[in-house]
Motif scaffolding. Structure first.
Motif, PDB file in Angstrom:
ATOM      1  N   TYR A  18     -35.333  19.988  63.262  1.00 42.74           N
ATOM      2  CA  TYR A  18     -35.995  19.934  61.972  1.00 42.74           C
ATOM      3  C   TYR A  18     -34.881  19.817  60.927  1.00 42.74           C
ATOM      4  CZ  TYR A  18     -40.483  21.494  63.900  1.00 42.74           C
ATOM      5  OH  TYR A  18     -41.664  21.601  64.587  1.00 42.74           O
ATOM      6  N   PHE A  42     -33.631  19.235  56.773  1.00 45.45           N
ATOM      7  CA  PHE A  42     -34.044  19.464  55.396  1.00 45.45           C
ATOM      8  C   PHE A  42     -32.897  19.138  54.452  1.00 45.45           C
ATOM      9  CE2 PHE A  42     -37.777  22.077  56.509  1.00 45.45           C
ATOM     10  CZ  PHE A  42     -37.442  22.466  57.789  1.00 45.45           C
ATOM     11  N   TYR A  53     -31.963  20.472  50.516  1.00 46.50           N
ATOM     12  CA  TYR A  53     -32.291  21.337  49.390  1.00 46.50           C
ATOM     13  C   TYR A  53     -31.303  21.057  48.269  1.00 46.50           C
ATOM     14  CZ  TYR A  53     -35.445  24.380  52.049  1.00 46.50           C
ATOM     15  OH  TYR A  53     -36.497  24.903  52.776  1.00 46.50           O
ATOM     16  N   GLN A 107     -29.685  22.896  44.630  1.00 45.94           N
ATOM     17  CA  GLN A 107     -29.529  24.167  43.919  1.00 45.94           C
ATOM     18  C   GLN A 107     -28.773  23.936  42.618  1.00 45.94           C
ATOM     19  OE1 GLN A 107     -27.092  27.214  45.832  1.00 45.94           O
ATOM     20  NE2 GLN A 107     -28.428  28.820  45.031  1.00 45.94           N
ATOM     21  N   GLY A 150     -26.773  29.007  39.456  1.00 46.00           N
ATOM     22  CA  GLY A 150     -27.461  30.275  39.236  1.00 46.00           C
ATOM     23  C   GLY A 150     -28.913  30.285  39.625  1.00 46.00           C
ATOM     24  N   GLN A 151     -29.365  29.229  40.284  1.00 42.59           N
ATOM     25  CA  GLN A 151     -30.780  29.124  40.642  1.00 42.59           C
ATOM     26  C   GLN A 151     -30.990  29.218  42.148  1.00 42.59           C
ATOM     27  OE1 GLN A 151     -33.341  28.848  38.263  1.00 42.59           O
ATOM     28  NE2 GLN A 151     -31.605  29.351  36.953  1.00 42.59           N
ATOM     29  N   GLY A 152     -32.255  29.298  42.545  1.00 44.04           N
ATOM     30  CA  GLY A 152     -32.590  29.252  43.956  1.00 44.04           C
ATOM     31  C   GLY A 152     -32.544  27.826  44.479  1.00 44.04           C
ATOM     32  N   LEU A 153     -33.007  27.636  45.685  1.00 46.61           N
ATOM     33  CA  LEU A 153     -32.972  26.325  46.323  1.00 46.61           C
ATOM     34  C   LEU A 153     -34.344  25.654  46.243  1.00 46.61           C
ATOM     35  CD1 LEU A 153     -30.769  28.186  47.922  1.00 46.61           C
ATOM     36  CD2 LEU A 153     -30.709  26.222  49.441  1.00 46.61           C
ATOM     37  N   LEU A 170     -36.648  22.511  47.729  1.00 47.29           N
ATOM     38  CA  LEU A 170     -36.764  21.566  48.826  1.00 47.29           C
ATOM     39  C   LEU A 170     -36.943  20.159  48.288  1.00 47.29           C
ATOM     40  CD1 LEU A 170     -37.083  21.081  51.897  1.00 47.29           C
ATOM     41  CD2 LEU A 170     -39.547  21.426  51.579  1.00 47.29           C
ATOM     42  N   LYS A 208     -38.035  16.801  53.946  1.00 44.87           N
ATOM     43  CA  LYS A 208     -37.846  17.333  55.285  1.00 44.87           C
ATOM     44  C   LYS A 208     -38.240  16.272  56.310  1.00 44.87           C
ATOM     45  CE  LYS A 208     -42.372  19.663  55.354  1.00 44.87           C
ATOM     46  NZ  LYS A 208     -42.802  19.601  53.947  1.00 44.87           N
ATOM     47  N   PHE A 220     -27.631  20.929  49.663  1.00 48.70           N
ATOM     48  CA  PHE A 220     -27.460  21.498  50.987  1.00 48.70           C
ATOM     49  C   PHE A 220     -28.334  20.767  51.999  1.00 48.70           C
ATOM     50  CE2 PHE A 220     -24.844  25.129  50.125  1.00 48.70           C
ATOM     51  CZ  PHE A 220     -25.162  25.537  48.838  1.00 48.70           C
ATOM     52  N   LEU A 271     -33.271  28.661  59.254  1.00 53.01           N
ATOM     53  CA  LEU A 271     -32.514  27.486  58.873  1.00 53.01           C
ATOM     54  C   LEU A 271     -31.024  27.767  58.904  1.00 53.01           C
ATOM     55  CD1 LEU A 271     -34.412  26.085  55.767  1.00 53.01           C
ATOM     56  CD2 LEU A 271     -34.131  24.979  57.978  1.00 53.01           C
ATOM     57  N   PHE A 321     -27.624  26.276  57.223  1.00 56.85           N
ATOM     58  CA  PHE A 321     -27.230  25.406  56.119  1.00 56.85           C
ATOM     59  C   PHE A 321     -25.837  24.841  56.323  1.00 56.85           C
ATOM     60  CE2 PHE A 321     -30.535  25.905  52.936  1.00 56.85           C
ATOM     61  CZ  PHE A 321     -31.193  27.039  53.367  1.00 56.85           C
ATOM     62  N   GLY A 322     -25.645  23.612  55.855  1.00 58.27           N
ATOM     63  CA  GLY A 322     -24.301  23.075  55.728  1.00 58.27           C
ATOM     64  C   GLY A 322     -23.601  23.725  54.547  1.00 58.27           C
ATOM     65  N   LYS A 323     -22.311  23.431  54.388  1.00 58.96           N
ATOM     66  CA  LYS A 323     -21.520  24.070  53.345  1.00 58.96           C
ATOM     67  C   LYS A 323     -21.834  23.545  51.953  1.00 58.96           C
ATOM     68  CE  LYS A 323     -17.655  25.288  56.360  1.00 58.96           C
ATOM     69  NZ  LYS A 323     -18.028  26.710  56.374  1.00 58.96           N
ATOM     70  N   TYR A 341     -31.829  35.969  52.273  1.00 55.83           N
ATOM     71  CA  TYR A 341     -30.566  35.278  52.456  1.00 55.83           C
ATOM     72  C   TYR A 341     -29.543  35.849  51.476  1.00 55.83           C
ATOM     73  CZ  TYR A 341     -32.207  31.406  55.415  1.00 55.83           C
ATOM     74  OH  TYR A 341     -32.693  30.642  56.445  1.00 55.83           O
ATOM     75  N   PRO A 396     -22.754  28.357  51.470  1.00 59.02           N
ATOM     76  CA  PRO A 396     -24.187  28.174  51.753  1.00 59.02           C
ATOM     77  C   PRO A 396     -24.872  29.519  51.952  1.00 59.02           C
ATOM     78  CG  PRO A 396     -22.877  27.757  53.719  1.00 59.02           C
ATOM     79  CD  PRO A 396     -21.898  27.975  52.604  1.00 59.02           C
ATOM     80  N   LEU A 424     -31.087  35.762  47.905  1.00 57.98           N
ATOM     81  CA  LEU A 424     -32.227  34.857  47.813  1.00 57.98           C
ATOM     82  C   LEU A 424     -33.331  35.309  48.756  1.00 57.98           C
ATOM     83  CD1 LEU A 424     -30.217  31.523  47.881  1.00 57.98           C
ATOM     84  CD2 LEU A 424     -31.557  32.342  45.942  1.00 57.98           C
ATOM     85  N   PHE A 478     -38.034  28.980  48.115  1.00 59.78           N
ATOM     86  CA  PHE A 478     -37.042  29.970  47.700  1.00 59.78           C
ATOM     87  C   PHE A 478     -37.336  30.499  46.300  1.00 59.78           C
ATOM     88  CE2 PHE A 478     -33.568  30.195  50.750  1.00 59.78           C
ATOM     89  CZ  PHE A 478     -33.810  29.098  51.558  1.00 59.78           C
ATOM     90  N   GLY A 479     -36.999  31.762  46.091  1.00 61.11           N
ATOM     91  CA  GLY A 479     -36.967  32.315  44.753  1.00 61.11           C
ATOM     92  C   GLY A 479     -35.671  31.952  44.054  1.00 61.11           C
ATOM     93  N   SER A 480     -35.553  32.353  42.795  1.00 65.48           N
ATOM     94  CA  SER A 480     -34.354  32.038  42.005  1.00 65.48           C
ATOM     95  C   SER A 480     -33.197  32.983  42.292  1.00 65.48           C
ATOM     96  CB  SER A 480     -34.678  32.085  40.514  1.00 65.48           C
ATOM     97  OG  SER A 480     -35.651  31.114  40.189  1.00 65.48           O
ATOM     98  N   ARG A 485     -28.760  38.088  41.234  1.00 66.59           N
ATOM     99  CA  ARG A 485     -27.293  38.088  41.267  1.00 66.59           C
ATOM    100  C   ARG A 485     -26.827  39.531  41.200  1.00 66.59           C
ATOM    101  NH1 ARG A 485     -23.809  34.548  41.784  1.00 66.59           N
ATOM    102  NH2 ARG A 485     -25.215  32.844  41.213  1.00 66.59           N
TER     103      ARG A 485
END
Lengths: 113, 114
Positions: A32, A34, A36, A38, A41-44, A46, A49, A90, A101, A103-105, B35, B42, B90, B105-107, B110
Motif C-alpha cells: 500500500y 501513500f 502525504y 506537511q 508546524g502542521q499535521g500530515l 493525504l 494512495k 512524505f 505506515l 514513512f520515508g525521510k 506518532y 519522518p 501527531l 492526521f491531526g495538526s 508541539r
C-alpha cells in the motif's frame, strides 16, 4: 520488512514548472503506497494512495503518482507548481495485512518565483 | 466532521511534571494512532489502538502512557519526560485497523521538555 526511500532531501522548483518527487520502496508483494504533505508546524495531509488497479493515481491539489512495479517506484508529479505547494512531502508504505505506515525521510520542496 | 483534533497545540513541561495530550475524532473511526516526529524527520509510530484496545506498542518508554477511554478519544499521558522527548506528537485515525482507508492526521501537539 518494508522500507521506503526518498532520494531527494531538498528540491527547488520555479513556480509554474513541473515537479516530480521520487519514492522507491522495498517490499515483497504489492504494498500500500501513500503520499502525504506537511506544511510547517502542521499535521500530515493525504495527497493520494495506491492499493491496486490503475497504476496512475490522481490525488488532491492537482497531484498524481504512478506505480511502477518493475522499478519499485511511486513517484509524485504535478504539471505546474504553485508557491503554496512549498512543504515537506512524505512517501509512505505499508503491508497489505499490516496496520502501520512506514514513512520515508521526506523531501522538502521550495518554490521560487 | 472530518477532522482529528489535538489539544493543546503547544505544551512546555518540566521533567518532573505530569501532563496529557488529547486527541479526538468524530468520524466513527475504529483505529487511532500516536506518532512522534522530531524536527526534519519522518513520523515514527508509537502506539496503535484498534477498537479501543492497544494493539501495537513500538517499545515506547513507560514515561509515555496511552489511554483510549472511548472510540472517539485518545490520550497520551506524559510523566518524567526527558529533553530529548521534545517533538511534535501527531495523532491519526483510520476507518478500520489496517491501511485500506489511509490515515487522517491531526495538526499535532508541539511538546517542549525543559
Amino acid at each position: 520488512a518494508q522500507s521506503v526511500t526518498q532520494p531527494d532531501i531538498h528540491i527547488t522548483v520555479s513556480e509554474g514548472a513541473s515537479l516530480e518527487l521520487r519514492c522507491n520502496y522495498s517490499y515483497g508483494a504489492t504494498p500500500y503506497l501513500f503520499w502525504y504533505v506537511q506544511s510547517p508546524g502542521q499535521g500530515l495531509q493525504l495527497l493520494l494512495k495506491y492499493f491496486s488497479g490503475d497504476t496512475l493515481v490522481q490525488g488532491i491539489k492537482g497531484f498524481e503518482a504512478e506505480f511502477k512495479r518493475s522499478q519499485s517506484s511511486f513517484n509524485l508529479r504535478k504539471p505546474s507548481v504553485h508557491w503554496s505547494d512549498a512543504a515537506e512531502y512524505f512517501c509512505a508504505v505499508g503491508a497489505q495485512a499490516g496496520t502501520a505506515l512506514i514513512f520515508g525521510k521526506g523531501t522538502t520542496l521550495s518554490v521560487s518565483s | 466532521d472530518t477532522e482529528v483534533t489535538q489539544t493543546p497545540k503547544h505544551l512546555v513541561m518540566g521533567m518532573t511534571n505530569k501532563k496529557s495530550l488529547k486527541c479526538e475524532q468524530h468520524m466513527g473511526h475504529r483505529a487511532m494512532y500516536w506518532y512522534k516526529q522530531k524536527a526534519k524527520k519522518p513520523p515514527e509510530l508509537m502506539f496503535v489502538y484498534s477498537y479501543e484496545k492497544l494493539s501495537i506498542n513500538e517499545s515506547v518508554p513507560s514515561r509515555f502512557s496511552p489511554e483510549c477511554p472511548n472510540s472517539s478519544l485518545l490520550n497520551l499521558h506524559l510523566h518524567a519526560l526527558q529533553p530529548e522527548d521534545s517533538a511534535l506528537y501527531l495523532c491519526a485515525s483510520s476507518q478500520e485497523p489496517g491501511l485500506n482507508y489511509g490515515y487522517t492526521f491531526g495538526s499535532g501537539t508541539r511538546l517542549t521538555v525543559v
